[in-house]
Write an enzyme that holds these catalytic residues in place. Structure first.
Site, PDB file in Angstrom:
ATOM      1  CE1 TYR A 130      -4.465   1.082   0.807  1.00  0.00           C
ATOM      2  CE2 TYR A 130      -3.203   2.957   1.606  1.00  0.00           C
ATOM      3  CZ  TYR A 130      -4.399   2.408   1.206  1.00  0.00           C
ATOM      4  OH  TYR A 130      -5.536   3.172   1.198  1.00  0.00           O
ATOM      5  CE  LYS A 176      -2.218 -17.492  -0.711  1.00  0.00           C
ATOM      6  NZ  LYS A 176      -3.279 -18.462  -0.415  1.00  0.00           N
ATOM      7  CG  ASP A 209      -6.282 -17.693   0.629  1.00  0.00           C
ATOM      8  OD1 ASP A 209      -5.653 -17.766   1.712  1.00  0.00           O
ATOM      9  OD2 ASP A 209      -6.051 -18.435  -0.338  1.00  0.00           O
ATOM     10  CG  ASP A 233      -7.380  -0.352   2.440  1.00  0.00           C
ATOM     11  OD1 ASP A 233      -7.843   0.580   3.127  1.00  0.00           O
ATOM     12  OD2 ASP A 233      -7.615  -0.482   1.228  1.00  0.00           O
ATOM     13  CG  ASP A 237     -13.459  -0.855   3.655  1.00  0.00           C
ATOM     14  OD1 ASP A 237     -12.885  -0.292   4.607  1.00  0.00           O
ATOM     15  OD2 ASP A 237     -13.839  -0.252   2.630  1.00  0.00           O
TER      16      ASP A 237
HETATM   17  P1  ATP Z   1     -12.274   5.732  -0.178  1.00  0.00           P
HETATM   18  O1  ATP Z   1     -11.651   5.010  -1.319  1.00  0.00           O
HETATM   19  O2  ATP Z   1     -11.961   7.207  -0.124  1.00  0.00           O
HETATM   20  O3  ATP Z   1     -12.094   5.036   1.143  1.00  0.00           O
HETATM   21  P2  ATP Z   1     -14.734   4.468  -0.733  1.00  0.00           P
HETATM   22  O4  ATP Z   1     -14.716   4.173  -2.171  1.00  0.00           O
HETATM   23  O5  ATP Z   1     -14.373   3.374   0.229  1.00  0.00           O
HETATM   24  O6  ATP Z   1     -13.825   5.752  -0.439  1.00  0.00           O
HETATM   25  P3  ATP Z   1     -16.771   5.807   0.762  1.00  0.00           P
HETATM   26  O7  ATP Z   1     -16.615   7.246   0.457  1.00  0.00           O
HETATM   27  O8  ATP Z   1     -16.260   5.331   2.061  1.00  0.00           O
HETATM   28  O9  ATP Z   1     -16.167   4.982  -0.447  1.00  0.00           O
HETATM   29  O10 ATP Z   1     -18.298   5.413   0.621  1.00  0.00           O
HETATM   30  C1  ATP Z   1     -18.753   4.076   0.410  1.00  0.00           C
HETATM   31  C2  ATP Z   1     -20.270   4.049   0.587  1.00  0.00           C
HETATM   32  O11 ATP Z   1     -20.585   4.202   1.980  1.00  0.00           O
HETATM   33  C3  ATP Z   1     -20.985   5.201  -0.128  1.00  0.00           C
HETATM   34  O12 ATP Z   1     -22.218   4.749  -0.666  1.00  0.00           O
HETATM   35  C4  ATP Z   1     -21.243   6.203   0.964  1.00  0.00           C
HETATM   36  O13 ATP Z   1     -22.381   6.994   0.727  1.00  0.00           O
HETATM   37  C5  ATP Z   1     -21.402   5.347   2.211  1.00  0.00           C
HETATM   38  N1  ATP Z   1     -20.851   6.070   3.377  1.00  0.00           N
HETATM   39  C6  ATP Z   1     -19.561   6.310   3.663  1.00  0.00           C
HETATM   40  N2  ATP Z   1     -19.431   7.011   4.775  1.00  0.00           N
HETATM   41  C7  ATP Z   1     -20.677   7.252   5.236  1.00  0.00           C
HETATM   42  C8  ATP Z   1     -21.211   7.960   6.375  1.00  0.00           C
HETATM   43  N3  ATP Z   1     -20.424   8.575   7.272  1.00  0.00           N
HETATM   44  N4  ATP Z   1     -22.552   8.020   6.515  1.00  0.00           N
HETATM   45  C9  ATP Z   1     -23.371   7.404   5.640  1.00  0.00           C
HETATM   46  N5  ATP Z   1     -22.929   6.727   4.555  1.00  0.00           N
HETATM   47  C10 ATP Z   1     -21.606   6.647   4.344  1.00  0.00           C
END
Ligand code: ATP
Length: 342
Positions: A130, A176, A209, A233, A237
């Protein structure tokens, strides 16, 4: 009255909304615990890039250096070859904030696939895939370097084992090393060696995995999970999804002398400017900040205030099934803080 200097990056997209909601919580904590936070606002992110041609100007770094800790809203990173590294990656590298702590657990009334999940992801923050060491070798070939150092592995394993000792005394390394024998192999060797100093902590290892699969089948069996940067990372999520989404997921980036606190979520441009973003991830990040500066009672009170609000299930943002605004949620959490007896 105790004084602290806190630098604040409002960030992009929903950043200014969730940070302004968190400022209300800072005020509530100041009142309740006789603390004073001198706020130092710092320009960084997409807006700074448009104004100054860089997402993190030198004068912003200087301001951050004057503070005790940094609260950061999400910032938008530019994509594509040749663009600069994102703001958090730059700050993690500059201040050597090597330990990224991401607590992910079930909260009351938040719809989730499982109950009884309480996991702390400890993500190495400065090396691995990363860290953005990428090069063009020819028109045909691009390469990215995946660096693993013994020192880097030792310090992250130590933080992870120390955290496990304070929790349920169980730790899992995801790796891994059967394929990435030099880099993940090093992390595995160091994990095994550090584990000898923590005989009270049950240590296990899993291929990344297989770990991903087991997490979506039996997440209750995990306590602390220690991971290389990119694995951390992605897996955080995934676990955030298991406990109800990104709106409630905070994080801390910790080094020897400085730390940055930020919600895990991104700038969410799809909901920006609507006053509907969930501020809880940002507010819980501030709670982690309070814990790091040593204000343990205040930290617990903020977390308990969030839990009380969720238990009542009345003031929730859209992502949690409610229809309250960002501001209404933070105002309610501020009231909870005032009413908790410590
Ligand atoms: P990054 O790459 O910058 O981490 P990401 O691609 O992971 O961004 P996010 O911006 O985290 O995307 O958003 C992912 C989804 O989660 C979107 O649909 C967003 O609306 C929702 N989301 C993110 N944060 C919140 C929040 N604080 N409240 C409500 N919804 C959120």
């Amino acid at each position: 009255m105790k004084n602290y200097k806190i630098s604040i990056i409002k960030g992009d997209g929903i950043g200014p909304e969730v940070i302004s909601a968190t400022e209300r919580i800072i005020e509530a904590v100041e009142e309740k615990f006789s603390l004073n936070f001198e706020k130092i606002f710092v320009e960084a992110g997409l807006e700074a890039y448009k104004k100054y041609g860089t997402n993190l100007p030198d004068f912003s770094l200087e301001k951050i250096k004057q503070s005790d800790c940094l609260l950061k809203g999400p910032t938008t990173s530019l994509e594509g070859e040749g663009t600069e590294l994102g703001v958090p990656v730059k700050i993690r590298k500059y201040f050597d904030l090597y330990a990224n702590l991401r607590p992910l657990k079930n909260f009351p009334h938040i719809k989730s696939i499982f109950n009884g999940v309480d996991i702390l992801i400890v993500r190495e923050n400065t090396e691995g895939m990363y860290s953005g060491l990428e090069y063009k070798l020819s028109e045909e070939v691009n390469v990215g370097l995946r660096v693993a150092t013994k020192t880097g592995a030792q310090r992250i394993m130590k933080v992870a084992f120390e955290n496990a000792r304070e929790r349920k005394k169980k730790i899992t390394l995801g790796h891994k090393s059967n394929v990435l024998k030099m880099t993940d192999g090093l992390y595995k060797d160091v994990f095994e060696s550090v584990s000898k100093s923590f005989p009270d902590v049950e240590a296990r290892e899993e291929h990344i995995d297989a770990l991903a699969m087991k997490l979506v089948m039996e997440p209750q069996n995990y306590d602390v999970i220690v991971l290389e940067n990119l694995y951390g990372d992605i897996i955080s999520d995934l676990v955030a999804g298991l406990v109800g989404g990104l709106g409630i997921a905070p994080s801390a980036n910790i080094g020897e002398n400085f730390a940055m606190f930020e919600p895990i979520h991104g700038s969410a441009p799809d909901i920006a400017g609507k006053n509907i973003a969930n501020p809880i991830a940002s507010i819980l990040s501030f709670s982690m900040c309070l814990n790091w500066i040593g204000e343990k009672d205040a930290s617990r009170t903020v977390e308990n205030a969030v839990i009380n609000l969720l238990k009542k299930g009345e003031k929730l943002t859209v992502d949690l099934g409610g229809n309250s605004s960002t501001q209404e949620v933070s105002e309610s959490i501020a009231k909870e803080i005032a009413s908790i007896s410590v």
